[in-house]
Design an enzyme around this catalytic site. Structure first.
Site, mmCIF file in Angstrom:
data_model
loop_
_atom_site.group_PDB
_atom_site.id
_atom_site.type_symbol
_atom_site.label_atom_id
_atom_site.label_comp_id
_atom_site.label_asym_id
_atom_site.label_seq_id
_atom_site.Cartn_x
_atom_site.Cartn_y
_atom_site.Cartn_z
ATOM 1 C CD GLN A 70 -5.671 86.478 17.685
ATOM 2 O OE1 GLN A 70 -5.219 85.756 16.261
ATOM 3 N NE2 GLN A 70 -6.234 85.520 18.475
HETATM 4 N N1 GTP Z 1 1.061 91.799 34.354
HETATM 5 C C1 GTP Z 1 -0.255 91.788 33.752
HETATM 6 N N2 GTP Z 1 -0.679 90.879 33.109
HETATM 7 C C2 GTP Z 1 -2.013 91.059 32.711
HETATM 8 C C3 GTP Z 1 -2.867 92.112 32.995
HETATM 9 N N3 GTP Z 1 -4.096 92.211 32.462
HETATM 10 C C4 GTP Z 1 -3.904 91.014 31.815
HETATM 11 N N4 GTP Z 1 -2.572 90.324 31.525
HETATM 12 C C5 GTP Z 1 -2.228 89.238 31.102
HETATM 13 O O1 GTP Z 1 -2.009 89.373 29.598
HETATM 14 C C6 GTP Z 1 -2.466 88.343 28.981
HETATM 15 C C7 GTP Z 1 -3.615 88.570 27.829
HETATM 16 O O2 GTP Z 1 -4.738 89.039 28.605
HETATM 17 P P1 GTP Z 1 -6.138 89.146 27.825
HETATM 18 O O3 GTP Z 1 -7.219 89.647 28.868
HETATM 19 O O4 GTP Z 1 -6.562 87.551 27.268
HETATM 20 O O5 GTP Z 1 -5.842 90.056 26.881
HETATM 21 P P2 GTP Z 1 -6.683 90.487 25.339
HETATM 22 O O6 GTP Z 1 -6.570 91.903 25.410
HETATM 23 O O7 GTP Z 1 -8.262 90.075 25.768
HETATM 24 O O8 GTP Z 1 -6.347 89.687 24.391
HETATM 25 P P3 GTP Z 1 -7.100 89.212 22.763
HETATM 26 O O9 GTP Z 1 -8.362 88.406 23.374
HETATM 27 O O10 GTP Z 1 -5.983 88.292 22.136
HETATM 28 O O11 GTP Z 1 -7.333 90.392 22.095
HETATM 29 C C8 GTP Z 1 -3.117 87.150 29.795
HETATM 30 O O12 GTP Z 1 -2.091 86.379 30.226
HETATM 31 C C9 GTP Z 1 -3.364 87.909 31.197
HETATM 32 O O13 GTP Z 1 -3.206 87.129 32.439
HETATM 33 C C10 GTP Z 1 -2.195 93.096 33.983
HETATM 34 O O14 GTP Z 1 -2.720 94.206 34.207
HETATM 35 N N5 GTP Z 1 -0.842 93.059 34.365
#
Ligand code: GTP
Ligand code: MG
Length: 112
Positions: A70
């Site tokens: 974030q």
């Molecule tokens: N369609 C799709 N959705 C994904 C993929 N990777 C992650 N997501 C979805 O995207 C959303 C965010 O994923 P996170 O892994 O929590 O993202 P993050 O980068 O850790 O986000 P922050 O912790 O806020 O920095 C979740 O709902 C996941 O299920 C992907 O390869 N394809």
């Protein structure tokens, strides 16, 4: 030559290697971390701070830090840089409007 390579490889394997996973919020960093660790897609919520896990690949130990993406957290990414050997930058290719922000964050990191 083979002996030198084997010695270098065993030196590499004996160490714990620090990896950081960075990228904008919602990019998929936490999903990737737990996919590496458990080989499954887990339900995630936005990361406040970081998650850290030890992942072992063929006797090589990686300490993997998944850092919250974030906007308010990005200024603290630099507190994770010390002793980092590998960086994984995660970019959501569908999030085209924010590709330029990912690029800026990459340049900021490389300038550090
Ligand atoms: N369609 C799709 N959705 C994904 C993929 N990777 C992650 N997501 C979805 O995207 C959303 C965010 O994923 P996170 O892994 O929590 O993202 P993050 O980068 O850790 O986000 P922050 O912790 O806020 O920095 C979740 O709902 C996941 O299920 C992907 O390869 N394809
Ligand atoms: Mg996360």
């Amino acid at each position: 030559m083979g002996l030198i390579f084997a010695k270098l490889w065993s030196f590499f394997c004996d160490q714990e290697h620090k990896v950081i996973i960075v990228g904008l919020d919602n990019a998929g960093k936490t999903t990737i971390l737990y996919q590496f660790l458990m080989n499954e897609v887990v339900h995630t919520s936005p990361t406040i701070g970081s998650n850290v896990e030890e992942i072992v690949v063929k006797n090589t130990h990686f300490l993997v830090w998944d850092i919250g993406g974030q906007e308010s957290l990005r200024s603290s990414w630099n507190t994770y840089y010390s002793n980092t050997e590998f960086i994984i930058l995660v970019v959501d290719s569908i999030d085209r409007e924010r590709l330029s922000i990912s690029k800026e964050e990459l340049y900021r990191m490389l300038a550090h």
